[in-house]
Motif scaffolding. Structure first.
Motif, PDB file in Angstrom:
ATOM      1  N   VAL A   1       0.851  -1.187   0.000  1.00  0.00           N
ATOM      2  CA  VAL A   1       0.000   0.000   0.000  1.00  0.00           C
ATOM      3  C   VAL A   1       0.886   1.235   0.000  1.00  0.00           C
ATOM      4  N   LEU A   2       0.565   2.162  -0.895  1.00  0.00           N
ATOM      5  CA  LEU A   2       1.253   3.444  -0.951  1.00  0.00           C
ATOM      6  C   LEU A   2       0.244   4.556  -0.689  1.00  0.00           C
ATOM      7  N   ASP A   3       0.583   5.444   0.224  1.00  0.00           N
ATOM      8  CA  ASP A   3      -0.240   6.614   0.546  1.00  0.00           C
ATOM      9  C   ASP A   3       0.182   7.722  -0.406  1.00  0.00           C
ATOM     10  N   THR A   4      -0.604   7.935  -1.458  1.00  0.00           N
ATOM     11  CA  THR A   4      -0.217   8.919  -2.480  1.00  0.00           C
ATOM     12  C   THR A   4      -0.381  10.348  -1.989  1.00  0.00           C
TER      13      THR A   4
ATOM     14  N   ASP B   1     -13.507   1.099   3.817  1.00  0.00           N
ATOM     15  CA  ASP B   1     -12.724  -0.072   3.439  1.00  0.00           C
ATOM     16  C   ASP B   1     -12.626  -0.098   1.926  1.00  0.00           C
ATOM     17  N   VAL B   2     -11.461  -0.433   1.414  1.00  0.00           N
ATOM     18  CA  VAL B   2     -11.303  -0.618  -0.021  1.00  0.00           C
ATOM     19  C   VAL B   2     -11.350  -2.121  -0.272  1.00  0.00           C
ATOM     20  N   VAL B   3     -12.290  -2.538  -1.121  1.00  0.00           N
ATOM     21  CA  VAL B   3     -12.485  -3.950  -1.434  1.00  0.00           C
ATOM     22  C   VAL B   3     -12.081  -4.183  -2.880  1.00  0.00           C
TER      23      VAL B   3
ATOM     24  N   PRO C   1      -7.280   9.895   0.997  1.00  0.00           N
ATOM     25  CA  PRO C   1      -8.551   9.849   1.729  1.00  0.00           C
ATOM     26  C   PRO C   1      -9.799   9.769   0.832  1.00  0.00           C
ATOM     27  N   TYR C   2      -9.689  10.189  -0.431  1.00  0.00           N
ATOM     28  CA  TYR C   2     -10.881  10.224  -1.281  1.00  0.00           C
ATOM     29  C   TYR C   2     -10.716   9.502  -2.612  1.00  0.00           C
ATOM     30  N   SER C   3      -9.661   8.698  -2.745  1.00  0.00           N
ATOM     31  CA  SER C   3      -9.506   7.949  -3.991  1.00  0.00           C
ATOM     32  C   SER C   3      -8.558   6.765  -3.773  1.00  0.00           C
ATOM     33  N   TYR C   4      -8.616   5.834  -4.706  1.00  0.00           N
ATOM     34  CA  TYR C   4      -7.666   4.720  -4.711  1.00  0.00           C
ATOM     35  C   TYR C   4      -7.502   4.190  -6.123  1.00  0.00           C
TER      36      TYR C   4
END
Length: 117
Positions: free
Chosen positions: A8-11, A86-88, A108-111
């Motif tokens: 996981v990378l926090d962009t 949660d990101v599924v 916080p608002y995208s993935y």
């Protein structure tokens, strides 16, 4: 035998996403079966493959990344309920001898995700 890994990378911060709870489920029809629960390390990766050896079989799977709790721990105030609690990610494993890598890039608002190498 193949293996399944993630990171996981926090962009938003440009840093690895550490201490994020990740759950792996096998999906069969409408049913899911929890197979593993891990946490990302300081590099945003898990210390070992999430799935490997005789447990690694062809089929449909689901990764659940608990991202809202990660952002809360970072001191980021989110509206409740969080936009991305949660990101599924659902995906299929086809070749039992391959390495499947499923990275997650979050803010916080995208993935975003993709099949990595």
């Amino acid at each position: 035998m193949g293996r399944l890994t993630t990171h996981v990378l926090d962009t938003a911060k440009g840093l690895p996403g550490s201490d994020i709870k990740v759950e792996l489920y096998r999906v069969e029809g409408e049913q899911t079966q929890l197979l593993n629960t891990v946490y990302t390390n300081s590099d945003g990766r898990t210390d070992a493959p999430i799935l490997a050896d005789e447990d690694y079989v062809t089929g449909k799977y689901q990764l659940v990344f608990h991202t809202a709790s990660y952002f809360h721990k970072q001191g980021i105030r989110l509206l409740e309920p969080a936009f991305l609690d949660d990101v599924v990610i659902r995906f299929g494993l086809v070749a039992e001898e391959d390495h499947y890598h499923v990275p997650l890039l979050i803010s916080p608002y995208s993935y975003s995700t993709y099949r990595g190498s």
